[in-house]
Scaffold this motif. Sequence first.
Motif, PDB file in Angstrom:
ATOM      1  N   ASN A 187      26.640 -23.549  17.446  1.00 53.32           N
ATOM      2  CA  ASN A 187      26.424 -24.727  18.279  1.00 53.32           C
ATOM      3  C   ASN A 187      27.065 -24.561  19.655  1.00 53.32           C
ATOM      4  O   ASN A 187      26.467 -24.882  20.682  1.00 53.32           O
ATOM      5  N   GLN A 234      25.113 -22.070  21.688  1.00 53.69           N
ATOM      6  CA  GLN A 234      23.854 -22.641  22.180  1.00 53.69           C
ATOM      7  C   GLN A 234      24.085 -23.576  23.382  1.00 53.69           C
ATOM      8  O   GLN A 234      23.402 -23.470  24.404  1.00 53.69           O
ATOM      9  N   ILE A 235      25.033 -24.464  23.240  1.00 54.78           N
ATOM     10  CA  ILE A 235      25.288 -25.412  24.336  1.00 54.78           C
ATOM     11  C   ILE A 235      25.821 -24.671  25.565  1.00 54.78           C
ATOM     12  O   ILE A 235      25.481 -25.000  26.704  1.00 54.78           O
ATOM     13  N   TYR A 284      25.095 -21.598  26.414  1.00 53.75           N
ATOM     14  CA  TYR A 284      23.968 -20.928  27.049  1.00 53.75           C
ATOM     15  C   TYR A 284      23.106 -21.918  27.834  1.00 53.75           C
ATOM     16  O   TYR A 284      22.692 -21.642  28.963  1.00 53.75           O
ATOM     17  N   LEU A 285      22.828 -23.064  27.242  1.00 51.19           N
ATOM     18  CA  LEU A 285      21.987 -24.058  27.929  1.00 51.19           C
ATOM     19  C   LEU A 285      22.622 -24.497  29.246  1.00 51.19           C
ATOM     20  O   LEU A 285      21.925 -24.751  30.231  1.00 51.19           O
ATOM     21  N   ASN A 286      23.934 -24.573  29.256  1.00 49.72           N
ATOM     22  CA  ASN A 286      24.603 -24.951  30.501  1.00 49.72           C
ATOM     23  C   ASN A 286      24.614 -23.813  31.514  1.00 49.72           C
ATOM     24  O   ASN A 286      24.494 -24.049  32.718  1.00 49.72           O
ATOM     25  N   LEU A 332      22.345 -21.617  31.766  1.00 48.22           N
ATOM     26  CA  LEU A 332      20.957 -21.581  32.236  1.00 48.22           C
ATOM     27  C   LEU A 332      20.720 -22.671  33.286  1.00 48.22           C
ATOM     28  O   LEU A 332      20.081 -22.453  34.314  1.00 48.22           O
ATOM     29  N   TRP A 349      19.454 -17.409  22.027  1.00 42.53           N
ATOM     30  CA  TRP A 349      18.870 -18.467  22.848  1.00 42.53           C
ATOM     31  C   TRP A 349      18.490 -17.975  24.241  1.00 42.53           C
ATOM     32  O   TRP A 349      17.565 -18.510  24.853  1.00 42.53           O
ATOM     33  N   THR A 408      18.134 -26.986  16.555  1.00 43.18           N
ATOM     34  CA  THR A 408      19.500 -26.790  16.070  1.00 43.18           C
ATOM     35  C   THR A 408      19.504 -26.953  14.547  1.00 43.18           C
ATOM     36  O   THR A 408      18.709 -27.710  13.988  1.00 43.18           O
ATOM     37  N   VAL A 417      21.875 -28.203  13.072  1.00 40.42           N
ATOM     38  CA  VAL A 417      22.702 -29.375  12.754  1.00 40.42           C
ATOM     39  C   VAL A 417      21.814 -30.607  12.793  1.00 40.42           C
ATOM     40  O   VAL A 417      21.601 -31.220  13.845  1.00 40.42           O
ATOM     41  N   ASN A 440      25.353 -34.661  19.090  1.00 38.14           N
ATOM     42  CA  ASN A 440      25.015 -33.257  19.330  1.00 38.14           C
ATOM     43  C   ASN A 440      23.525 -33.090  19.591  1.00 38.14           C
ATOM     44  O   ASN A 440      23.111 -32.369  20.504  1.00 38.14           O
ATOM     45  N   GLN A 475      22.651 -34.446  22.989  1.00 36.33           N
ATOM     46  CA  GLN A 475      23.090 -33.554  24.063  1.00 36.33           C
ATOM     47  C   GLN A 475      22.158 -32.344  24.211  1.00 36.33           C
ATOM     48  O   GLN A 475      21.728 -32.014  25.324  1.00 36.33           O
ATOM     49  N   ILE A 476      21.851 -31.707  23.104  1.00 40.63           N
ATOM     50  CA  ILE A 476      20.994 -30.510  23.173  1.00 40.63           C
ATOM     51  C   ILE A 476      19.584 -30.900  23.624  1.00 40.63           C
ATOM     52  O   ILE A 476      18.935 -30.173  24.383  1.00 40.63           O
ATOM     53  N   LEU A 480      19.750 -31.377  27.370  1.00 42.61           N
ATOM     54  CA  LEU A 480      19.867 -30.099  28.090  1.00 42.61           C
ATOM     55  C   LEU A 480      18.523 -29.375  28.136  1.00 42.61           C
ATOM     56  O   LEU A 480      18.192 -28.715  29.121  1.00 42.61           O
ATOM     57  N   ARG A 511      16.252 -28.595  31.388  1.00 42.47           N
ATOM     58  CA  ARG A 511      15.862 -27.200  31.624  1.00 42.47           C
ATOM     59  C   ARG A 511      14.414 -27.078  32.067  1.00 42.47           C
ATOM     60  O   ARG A 511      14.065 -26.247  32.891  1.00 42.47           O
TER      61      ARG A 511
END
Lengths: 426, 426
Positions: free
Chosen positions: A298, A301-302, A304-306, A308, A339, B207, B209, B298, B301-302, B305, B309
């Motif tokens: 997790n 992933q977060i 990487y998304l940030n 990016l 990711w 995810t 989760v 979570n 948030q994802i 993001l 993107r």
Amino acid sequence: MEVKGIDGKLEKSDSTSADEISHLSIDIGGSLIKIVYFSTNSKCSTNDEAPTLSKERQEVPNGDLNHHILSGRLYFIKFETSKIEDCIKFLSSKKLQKCGAQCHHSHAVDKIKIKATGGGAFKFADLFKEKLGLTLDKVEEMESLVTGANFLLKAANHEVYTYIGGQKEYVQIDQNDLYPYLLVNIGSGVSMIKVDGDGKFQRVSGTSVGGGTFLGLGKLLTKCQSFDELLELSHLGNNRVIDMLVGDIYGGLDYSKIGLASTAIASSFGKAISENKELEDYKPEDIARSLLRMISNNIGQIAYLNALRFGLKRIFLGGFFIRDHAYTMDTISVAVDFWSKGEAKAMFLRHEGFLGALGAFMNYKDGSTDSMPPQLVEQQAAKRSSSCIVDRIHNSTHVQENENGATDCRLRVSSSFKIYDEVKRC
Amino acid sequence: MEVKGIDGKLEKSDSTSADEISHLSIDIGGSLIKIVYFSTNSKCSTNDEAPTLSKERQEVPNGDLNHHILSGRLYFIKFETSKIEDCIKFLSSKKLQKCGAQCHHSHAVDKIKIKATGGGAFKFADLFKEKLGLTLDKVEEMESLVTGANFLLKAANHEVYTYIGGQKEYVQIDQNDLYPYLLVNIGSGVSMIKVDGDGKFQRVSGTSVGGGTFLGLGKLLTKCQSFDELLELSHLGNNRVIDMLVGDIYGGLDYSKIGLASTAIASSFGKAISENKELEDYKPEDIARSLLRMISNNIGQIAYLNALRFGLKRIFLGGFFIRDHAYTMDTISVAVDFWSKGEAKAMFLRHEGFLGALGAFMNYKDGSTDSMPPQLVEQQAAKRSSSCIVDRIHNSTHVQENENGATDCRLRVSSSFKIYDEVKRC
């Protein structure tokens, strides 16, 4: 003397109590207190004389007669925040207040300040005052993390490494191409900071699913009492026992159309839904592994998304969650790789847990109110700047390997025992 | 007759066993089996005659004599995947194979196909064949989700709503400004799909989760046996008992410099680190709430993001994790609002759990191998297209409120009992 390190383990302390602690900074987080201090081996003096000068003075490039070099050791120690009394006892044993006050500025005890960061610098300010007579001179938490990271990225050799396929590979950082980067500090929670330069940064994201979640949930699920115990357990476990994999849903097949292998985790802890098992029916090691993988994935992933989102090529990870633990690093690395489709890499910092404390340490400024003024900077003889007179943090010392591990180090201090206004860049 | 719905609860089934099920689709996920079927109230016939025509035929805009309208009900049912035998029994009681084969095409039993999606369409294909003589005609999972979502977004009134400050607010979707959007389907795991049009989509993230994590961890931590029981518990709980808040670290203060209130969660489950409590010492409701908040946050948030993107303004959420549960929706909404600084909003779909099954339902194509060919489309009299001859899914029916809730509905079928090649856009 014994002090308690992380997780309540009793550890032999290096016998620094007889030494002079000339600088100390503290980072008090939700779970851990991190302390960095510099100790010369000189006897504490009671006047304003400069402490013992280093023999290496002549080695300083363009030797600056206005400055002295102190030889000594840099120590990295941590305590559990919930056992702050151990930390107080430890500091008390060092007689910081006497030394700091009487050696350097003859300040009254109530004027002694130490640099402190993390939320605990606010929460425990009164306690430090009451028990130790110390004022916590607060340094903003994100600023400390960034200062510490920038220092390490620029000054320390073999600080950064990738972890891929079970192999550590050290990365040489091009200081001309360092910024911007994403700093991911995994403590109890996680902060993600876009760093654009010295003192130039923005906390762009974070997650509450961090080291505190790992240990908190881990304690409830496995009865482990410490982070390291939980990590050890996870090393022995098999997350597939409890995670629902793509293959569990797809009858053993990959879901190839969207690039998910049958072994990919579809749902963390998802197998526990349907099985007629109770907590006691699962092995603690399998639970620990599933938990570690869920959290590491997790965060990767977060992060990487940030990265990016802001077009950041470099992701550096710090914080005491990682602990040089192979599986943790592997999972974060794989998550970032997965990711980003191989375009980004997770890079780890060896002094991971001490970024904030180091950053606070670097914050000592020249000024009469600072009782322990000298500035840690690093010497790298081959570097271009004559003002760079800092000792390297020796590569052989890794704070993960020994919580009380000391690092041979030198500090540059002004002859008048006042210090630099800012960290000198090497 | 009784059938088991979600989580093993016994529920009175609407007595459709005497009815004719003309179309049925199934979505077999890791945790749940979702079924959508259309049942006319006509008696099953044994030849190729078209079933009873609807009296509403004359209401069809530009009435097409080549097509008939079937009146009936659309049913939404779910079962636990782990109790697939209940699902088999239910389908067996409906005598689908006889009806489907003999009513429409006189196919041999072994040629009967029903549209099926989700990983279980692969995993359980042999079981359906063996027990029911049904072939599962597989529809790709993401395609089904997108088809189902697109249908609902375009055809169903009062399908989309926001949930802010405890208030549901229905959103009118501008069909000319629908694409692109992010579809977040929260099942056992979570898929995030960028949708650019009918059949145009890409699974961009996800995810592990998700709902499986909530129930899996929830069962281990609270001994709750069902998702709904766990949700109920969470409603009564207080996550602050177990989550480490910013204020817990900062001595009750906000960390205002980075915009974190003292009540923000710094570390999910972080308080369990330091307290000398065991699992039994915490209230299950507090644990359930902390867990729900961790997972909802979570996902929010994802999702945000990923929306950021790809520059997606709209985030639609589906999947059976949500269940019209106030706290879940509130947390996801707050997370999206928080991370987007108010620029994005989470929007929920009322038929959340049935996107995949509905999408598979829409996949019935004209062709001799399909035994249950008609296509569900929706009638919206005010709409411009004459080819739009679809019944509305009545607003009064909400699948969350009644798992076996039937929706009065009409289907358009061709006179020759063949159907549209594709969903007609309204």
